[in-house]
Design an enzyme around this catalytic site. Sequence first.
Site, mmCIF file in Angstrom:
data_model
loop_
_atom_site.group_PDB
_atom_site.id
_atom_site.type_symbol
_atom_site.label_atom_id
_atom_site.label_comp_id
_atom_site.label_asym_id
_atom_site.label_seq_id
_atom_site.Cartn_x
_atom_site.Cartn_y
_atom_site.Cartn_z
ATOM 1 N N HIS A 249 0.947 -1.276 0.015
ATOM 2 C CA HIS A 249 0.112 0.154 0.017
ATOM 3 C C HIS A 249 0.968 1.177 -0.038
ATOM 4 C CE1 HIS A 249 -3.438 2.725 0.489
ATOM 5 N NE2 HIS A 249 -2.683 3.068 1.768
ATOM 6 N N SER A 250 0.626 1.991 -0.791
ATOM 7 C CA SER A 250 1.494 3.185 -1.027
ATOM 8 C C SER A 250 2.753 3.244 -1.163
ATOM 9 C CB SER A 250 1.259 4.305 0.160
ATOM 10 O OG SER A 250 1.550 5.634 -0.158
ATOM 11 N N VAL A 251 3.718 3.625 -0.470
ATOM 12 C CA VAL A 251 5.305 3.343 -0.614
ATOM 13 C C VAL A 251 5.429 1.880 -0.681
ATOM 14 C CG1 VAL A 251 7.514 3.973 0.184
ATOM 15 C CG2 VAL A 251 5.982 5.527 -0.090
ATOM 16 N N ALA B 5 3.576 -0.209 -1.858
ATOM 17 C CA ALA B 5 3.497 -0.774 -3.276
ATOM 18 C C ALA B 5 4.600 -0.709 -3.853
ATOM 19 C CB ALA B 5 2.168 -0.076 -3.790
#
Length: 158
Positions: free
Chosen positions: A108-110, A112
Amino acid sequence: MNAHIPTHSAPRPTTSIDQPDFVALRPASGDEHLLRLYCMPPAGMSAPYFQAFTSYLPPAVSLLALQLPGRGRATGTPVHTDLHRLGQLLAERIDQDDDGHPYAVFGHSVGALIAYETVTCLTRQGRRPPTLLALSAMAAPHHPDFTVRAPDVLLGGR
């Protein structure tokens, strides 16, 4: 309830708090797991970020969440700034757990970015890739927004 998560027959070396590792937030119940889910949290977060996910998983799914240096119990240790090197370390760690069962990687987010680089390293090194790579809250690597949202420090100067 069996709290054992099967790994290769050789014992996995213990990592120190200054190395990235996965924390078992929810071992699979029963004699054998069917799926191991590796989760990579967003920037600034640690493994417990995914604790709420555990109550929604079926019994045969184990959840392992990434614990990075500089977070949680490892606060104060140097952080990783080279995404490629981090991906290599995590690919090696996932390969150590590989018991032939399916596994998935979620970021999720960074997280990812970290998940994508980890799976890229697994593939590049000829290791078995996950059954599923799921990414959220980050532009796809081929999208122009990817380089805008992924700071150079995380990309190792790419």
